[in-house]
Write a protein that holds these residues in place. Sequence first.
Motif, PDB file in Angstrom:
ATOM      1  N   GLU A 214       0.803  -1.218   0.000  1.00  0.00           N
ATOM      2  CA  GLU A 214       0.000   0.000   0.000  1.00  0.00           C
ATOM      3  C   GLU A 214       0.839   1.273   0.000  1.00  0.00           C
ATOM      4  N   GLY A 215       2.072   1.165  -0.434  1.00  0.00           N
ATOM      5  CA  GLY A 215       2.928   2.341  -0.476  1.00  0.00           C
ATOM      6  C   GLY A 215       4.064   2.235   0.515  1.00  0.00           C
ATOM      7  N   LEU A 216       4.999   3.176   0.412  1.00  0.00           N
ATOM      8  CA  LEU A 216       6.169   3.183   1.287  1.00  0.00           C
ATOM      9  C   LEU A 216       6.421   4.588   1.821  1.00  0.00           C
ATOM     10  N   THR A 217       6.676   5.536   0.930  1.00  0.00           N
ATOM     11  CA  THR A 217       6.949   6.900   1.386  1.00  0.00           C
ATOM     12  C   THR A 217       5.719   7.540   2.010  1.00  0.00           C
ATOM     13  N   ASN A 218       4.542   7.073   1.634  1.00  0.00           N
ATOM     14  CA  ASN A 218       3.289   7.624   2.147  1.00  0.00           C
ATOM     15  C   ASN A 218       2.700   6.800   3.280  1.00  0.00           C
ATOM     16  N   ASP A 219       3.459   5.848   3.816  1.00  0.00           N
ATOM     17  CA  ASP A 219       2.939   4.938   4.829  1.00  0.00           C
ATOM     18  C   ASP A 219       3.944   4.843   5.975  1.00  0.00           C
ATOM     19  N   PRO A 220       3.923   5.815   6.908  1.00  0.00           N
ATOM     20  CA  PRO A 220       4.915   5.858   7.995  1.00  0.00           C
ATOM     21  C   PRO A 220       4.959   4.558   8.789  1.00  0.00           C
ATOM     22  N   GLY A 221       6.161   4.131   9.082  1.00  0.00           N
ATOM     23  CA  GLY A 221       6.376   2.910   9.845  1.00  0.00           C
ATOM     24  C   GLY A 221       6.646   1.683   8.985  1.00  0.00           C
ATOM     25  N   THR A 222       6.334   1.775   7.686  1.00  0.00           N
ATOM     26  CA  THR A 222       6.501   0.619   6.815  1.00  0.00           C
ATOM     27  C   THR A 222       7.976   0.287   6.592  1.00  0.00           C
ATOM     28  N   GLU A 223       8.788   1.303   6.350  1.00  0.00           N
ATOM     29  CA  GLU A 223      10.195   1.032   6.053  1.00  0.00           C
ATOM     30  C   GLU A 223      10.895   0.350   7.222  1.00  0.00           C
ATOM     31  N   GLU A 224      10.603   0.779   8.436  1.00  0.00           N
ATOM     32  CA  GLU A 224      11.227   0.165   9.605  1.00  0.00           C
ATOM     33  C   GLU A 224      10.862  -1.322   9.706  1.00  0.00           C
ATOM     34  N   LEU A 225       9.615  -1.627   9.393  1.00  0.00           N
ATOM     35  CA  LEU A 225       9.180  -3.024   9.419  1.00  0.00           C
ATOM     36  C   LEU A 225       9.856  -3.838   8.312  1.00  0.00           C
ATOM     37  N   LEU A 226      10.021  -3.239   7.122  1.00  0.00           N
ATOM     38  CA  LEU A 226      10.720  -3.921   6.032  1.00  0.00           C
ATOM     39  C   LEU A 226      12.156  -4.252   6.430  1.00  0.00           C
ATOM     40  N   VAL A 227      12.826  -3.293   7.041  1.00  0.00           N
ATOM     41  CA  VAL A 227      14.200  -3.515   7.481  1.00  0.00           C
ATOM     42  C   VAL A 227      14.261  -4.648   8.501  1.00  0.00           C
ATOM     43  N   GLN A 228      13.305  -4.651   9.429  1.00  0.00           N
ATOM     44  CA  GLN A 228      13.270  -5.707  10.431  1.00  0.00           C
ATOM     45  C   GLN A 228      13.080  -7.078   9.778  1.00  0.00           C
ATOM     46  N   ALA A 229      12.184  -7.143   8.780  1.00  0.00           N
ATOM     47  CA  ALA A 229      11.944  -8.413   8.085  1.00  0.00           C
ATOM     48  C   ALA A 229      13.183  -8.864   7.316  1.00  0.00           C
ATOM     49  N   LEU A 230      13.884  -7.946   6.672  1.00  0.00           N
ATOM     50  CA  LEU A 230      15.095  -8.288   5.942  1.00  0.00           C
ATOM     51  C   LEU A 230      16.191  -8.777   6.884  1.00  0.00           C
ATOM     52  N   ARG A 231      16.246  -8.213   8.059  1.00  0.00           N
ATOM     53  CA  ARG A 231      17.227  -8.664   9.046  1.00  0.00           C
ATOM     54  C   ARG A 231      16.888 -10.034   9.604  1.00  0.00           C
ATOM     55  N   ASP A 232      15.596 -10.389   9.498  1.00  0.00           N
ATOM     56  CA  ASP A 232      15.122 -11.605  10.147  1.00  0.00           C
ATOM     57  C   ASP A 232      14.762 -12.705   9.154  1.00  0.00           C
ATOM     58  N   GLY A 233      15.357 -12.675   7.960  1.00  0.00           N
ATOM     59  CA  GLY A 233      15.182 -13.800   7.057  1.00  0.00           C
ATOM     60  C   GLY A 233      14.490 -13.517   5.748  1.00  0.00           C
TER      61      GLY A 233
END
Length: 418
Positions: free
Chosen positions: A157-176
């Motif tokens: 549903e977007g990235l730059t327009n959806d606060p908090g999404t990027e942090e969650l993406l980074v967490q998922a990438l760190r976790d597999g």
Amino acid sequence: MTTEPPLDLIFRNALLRSSAAPVDIGVKNGRIAAIEPRLTCEAVAIDVGGRIVLPGFVDTHVHLDKACLLGRCGHDHGSLGDAIRAVSAMKRDFTVEDVYARGAKVIERAIVHGTTRMRTHVEIDPRIGLRSFEAMKALKRDYAWALDLSLCVFPQEGLTNDPGTEELLVQALRDGGDVIGGCPYTDTAPNAHLERIFDLAQEFDVDVDLHLDFDLDPSWWHLDEVCRQSERRNYQGRVAIGHATKLSALPPERLRAATAQLAKAGVAVTVLPATDLYLMGREATHNAPRGLTLAHKLVGEGILCSVATNNVLNPFTPFGDASLLRMANFYANVAHASVADFDTCLDLVTELPARLMNLTDYGIKVGNPADLVVLDTQDSRFAIAELADIVMGFKNGRQTFERPRATLFGRSDPSRSV
């Protein structure tokens, strides 16, 4: 002192697409150890009976997290936006257990239809958090006996327009997370969206698999920016775009230019027939456009392509059984593929998607895992033409399923007439 047998298993009388006559396939410790006619070795043997043996189907694009939702939503959703909104509302209430159960249902269907490798796209945003991702990690672990599951984390549903999404993406990438995806057409700043996705891809050294240009208006698109980013980052061969329906709406001269652009940037294309055909052209009153990009034609021009499942039984696609062979047959029908194209259509769900996913251990070759499926046909073209029955499957030399032939029960006295 015991002597270990040279082979654990032999597939006798197996017809490969590359062989004119049946061969034997020897397996040791889950890997292919020999391919030659009439292997002379004592081992457990399975007589394939001259049937075609393939290295398993490869599904490059499926959404396990939002599959099998028809039973809980009014699914009369006629547009892409309607489907996104419907699932967005539902996913707030998704639990790890719910996502796992629905995903497992699709995975098990895929296994018995011969799929051995799969990339699932997993939505990551503040509404779902990492619940779907946790379910996918569990599915990846629990079904490794039959299928290799790759996790592509992405913001639907977007990235730059959806606060908090990027942090969650980074967490998922760190976790597999294995791959990162994107969906620029849902972002208010699509180019910035793509820039950040490629930043994260480089930071975590993962491939990129994007949802792109999901409409039939070729007057604008994000393909130029995807190709620019791919070349600037030296990411040729590591980027795929899914849907790319605008390509189906281009006149020949513009399509030739776009094809050259894709080839130069090393960007692959995944066509998703069930969803593309269901959602594209719905507003037409007559002569409705197919909205299906012709993957087999692009392959002929040197573009790496695949055909994949996408959605199963949800507002995006209220159909599906996770059969890639059926999807290839469906694609061949709608894409006006000729009989001479049938082998390429089979490539679109086997060899080509394996290359798209950069699977270096795929294929029936000595040293590769013994991931094999047996089809009840002697001609690979007929696998597509008649949807040949998939008889049995193996993962790392271990049998994962068997589908017995249907039995006909005729009249007890064939001389009698009705």
